[in-house]
Every structure is written in C-alpha cells, then in structure tokens.
Design a protein around this motif. Structure first.
Motif, PDB file in Angstrom:
ATOM      1  N   TRP A 109     -14.509   9.313  -3.237  1.00  0.00           N
ATOM      2  CA  TRP A 109     -13.370   8.574  -2.693  1.00  0.00           C
ATOM      3  C   TRP A 109     -12.037   9.143  -3.168  1.00  0.00           C
ATOM      4  O   TRP A 109     -11.055   9.138  -2.416  1.00  0.00           O
ATOM      5  CB  TRP A 109     -13.493   7.088  -3.009  1.00  0.00           C
ATOM      6  CG  TRP A 109     -14.473   6.425  -2.105  1.00  0.00           C
ATOM      7  CD1 TRP A 109     -15.719   5.997  -2.417  1.00  0.00           C
ATOM      8  CD2 TRP A 109     -14.292   6.149  -0.710  1.00  0.00           C
ATOM      9  NE1 TRP A 109     -16.333   5.473  -1.310  1.00  0.00           N
ATOM     10  CE2 TRP A 109     -15.471   5.549  -0.241  1.00  0.00           C
ATOM     11  CE3 TRP A 109     -13.247   6.361   0.189  1.00  0.00           C
ATOM     12  CZ2 TRP A 109     -15.632   5.151   1.081  1.00  0.00           C
ATOM     13  CZ3 TRP A 109     -13.421   5.956   1.502  1.00  0.00           C
ATOM     14  CH2 TRP A 109     -14.602   5.364   1.933  1.00  0.00           C
ATOM     15  N   ILE A 110     -12.000   9.659  -4.377  1.00  0.00           N
ATOM     16  CA  ILE A 110     -10.777  10.316  -4.854  1.00  0.00           C
ATOM     17  C   ILE A 110     -10.536  11.589  -4.049  1.00  0.00           C
ATOM     18  O   ILE A 110      -9.400  11.887  -3.661  1.00  0.00           O
ATOM     19  CB  ILE A 110     -10.866  10.594  -6.361  1.00  0.00           C
ATOM     20  CG1 ILE A 110     -10.781   9.268  -7.123  1.00  0.00           C
ATOM     21  CG2 ILE A 110      -9.766  11.541  -6.816  1.00  0.00           C
ATOM     22  CD1 ILE A 110     -11.067   9.381  -8.597  1.00  0.00           C
ATOM     23  N   LYS A 147      -9.196  -1.084  -6.504  1.00  0.00           N
ATOM     24  CA  LYS A 147     -10.120  -1.871  -7.326  1.00  0.00           C
ATOM     25  C   LYS A 147     -11.260  -0.973  -7.803  1.00  0.00           C
ATOM     26  O   LYS A 147     -11.646  -0.030  -7.118  1.00  0.00           O
ATOM     27  CB  LYS A 147     -10.719  -3.030  -6.518  1.00  0.00           C
ATOM     28  CG  LYS A 147      -9.703  -3.944  -5.912  1.00  0.00           C
ATOM     29  CD  LYS A 147      -9.102  -4.827  -6.972  1.00  0.00           C
ATOM     30  CE  LYS A 147      -8.122  -5.800  -6.319  1.00  0.00           C
ATOM     31  NZ  LYS A 147      -7.332  -6.498  -7.264  1.00  0.00           N
ATOM     32  N   ASP A 148     -11.779  -1.281  -8.950  1.00  0.00           N
ATOM     33  CA  ASP A 148     -12.870  -0.492  -9.516  1.00  0.00           C
ATOM     34  C   ASP A 148     -14.199  -1.099  -9.062  1.00  0.00           C
ATOM     35  O   ASP A 148     -14.831  -1.850  -9.786  1.00  0.00           O
ATOM     36  CB  ASP A 148     -12.761  -0.473 -11.032  1.00  0.00           C
ATOM     37  CG  ASP A 148     -13.688   0.535 -11.662  1.00  0.00           C
ATOM     38  OD1 ASP A 148     -14.158   1.434 -10.953  1.00  0.00           O
ATOM     39  OD2 ASP A 148     -13.943   0.417 -12.865  1.00  0.00           O
ATOM     40  N   VAL A 149     -14.633  -0.756  -7.848  1.00  0.00           N
ATOM     41  CA  VAL A 149     -15.844  -1.357  -7.285  1.00  0.00           C
ATOM     42  C   VAL A 149     -16.984  -0.362  -7.097  1.00  0.00           C
ATOM     43  O   VAL A 149     -18.073  -0.755  -6.691  1.00  0.00           O
ATOM     44  CB  VAL A 149     -15.546  -2.034  -5.924  1.00  0.00           C
ATOM     45  CG1 VAL A 149     -14.580  -3.164  -6.096  1.00  0.00           C
ATOM     46  CG2 VAL A 149     -15.021  -1.035  -4.923  1.00  0.00           C
ATOM     47  N   GLU A 150     -16.750   0.898  -7.398  1.00  0.00           N
ATOM     48  CA  GLU A 150     -17.784   1.906  -7.182  1.00  0.00           C
ATOM     49  C   GLU A 150     -18.896   1.746  -8.210  1.00  0.00           C
ATOM     50  O   GLU A 150     -18.655   1.429  -9.369  1.00  0.00           O
ATOM     51  CB  GLU A 150     -17.188   3.309  -7.268  1.00  0.00           C
ATOM     52  CG  GLU A 150     -16.065   3.568  -6.284  1.00  0.00           C
ATOM     53  CD  GLU A 150     -16.453   3.311  -4.843  1.00  0.00           C
ATOM     54  OE1 GLU A 150     -17.592   3.618  -4.456  1.00  0.00           O
ATOM     55  OE2 GLU A 150     -15.622   2.788  -4.107  1.00  0.00           O
ATOM     56  N   ARG A 151     -20.130   1.974  -7.767  1.00  0.00           N
ATOM     57  CA  ARG A 151     -21.276   1.813  -8.654  1.00  0.00           C
ATOM     58  C   ARG A 151     -21.690   3.110  -9.329  1.00  0.00           C
ATOM     59  O   ARG A 151     -22.465   3.101 -10.271  1.00  0.00           O
ATOM     60  CB  ARG A 151     -22.454   1.254  -7.875  1.00  0.00           C
ATOM     61  CG  ARG A 151     -22.204  -0.155  -7.424  1.00  0.00           C
ATOM     62  CD  ARG A 151     -23.388  -0.700  -6.699  1.00  0.00           C
ATOM     63  NE  ARG A 151     -23.072  -2.032  -6.222  1.00  0.00           N
ATOM     64  CZ  ARG A 151     -23.929  -3.016  -6.238  1.00  0.00           C
ATOM     65  NH1 ARG A 151     -25.132  -2.829  -6.689  1.00  0.00           N
ATOM     66  NH2 ARG A 151     -23.572  -4.192  -5.790  1.00  0.00           N
ATOM     67  N   SER A 152     -21.196   4.235  -8.832  1.00  0.00           N
ATOM     68  CA  SER A 152     -21.556   5.510  -9.455  1.00  0.00           C
ATOM     69  C   SER A 152     -20.321   6.399  -9.571  1.00  0.00           C
ATOM     70  O   SER A 152     -19.367   6.264  -8.816  1.00  0.00           O
ATOM     71  CB  SER A 152     -22.633   6.224  -8.633  1.00  0.00           C
ATOM     72  OG  SER A 152     -22.085   6.674  -7.414  1.00  0.00           O
TER      73      SER A 152
END
Length: 97
Positions: free
Chosen positions: A78-79, A66-71
């Motif tokens: 995380w990648i 899911k695309d939940v990262e804010r920056s």
C-alpha cells in the motif's frame, strides 16, 4: 536500492539495531539527526523536513491513515501504491510522455 548511499534517521533510531540491520542489506552510511541538549522549545532540525514531508504525502492516502494491515507485505504494497499514485499525478500534471 543501488542509488541509495546515505540514510538519515531520527534520534529514536540512534541505537546499534538499525546500524547492524543496514550493514546486512547494503553499504550505506547513516546519519542520526538529534536535537541539541541545549535547545529549548521548538528547533528546526536539518534534513528532518524530508521525513515529515514524505509522511505528509503518504497521509493523503486514506488507506494509510489507519494501521489496519495484518502483514508487513500488505503495508509495504500500500505504501508502494501511494508513491506510484503520487508520481503518476506529478507526471500527468507536467505532461511528460
């Protein structure tokens, strides 16, 4: 990445924006992989499997599903963690020390 010399990209990146950005950060050549205009239906594109395989490996990490990262920095971290996890599991499987 000093060992990286050639970049493959999807047809969606065919504009000048990617080329200008790559010139700013290194001396890389870029090859855009496009579908033929004559192609009908599904067609296997050369080198496209490399990108799709990498996305499949990263898709195994639930955090990246899911695309939940804010920056951007957090997403990159995380990648990187996902790739470290992948490599350490491979090394452990083959018993490298």
């Amino acid at each position: 990445w000093p060992w990286l010399l050639h970049v493959f990209a999807d047809g969606g990146y065919a504009g000048d924006k990617l080329k200008r950005r790559l010139k700013k950060i290194g001396r890389w050549t870029i090859e855009i992989i496009k579908r033929s205009d004559k192609a009908k239906g599904f067609e296997v594109l050369p080198r496209r499997w490399v990108v799709e395989r990498t996305f499949a490996w990263l898709g195994r990490c639930r955090r990246l599903a899911k695309d939940v990262e804010r920056s951007i920095a957090s997403a990159e971290a995380w990648i990187m963690i996902a790739h470290i996890r992948l490599i350490t599991r491979r090394l452990a499987r083959y018993g490298y020390r």
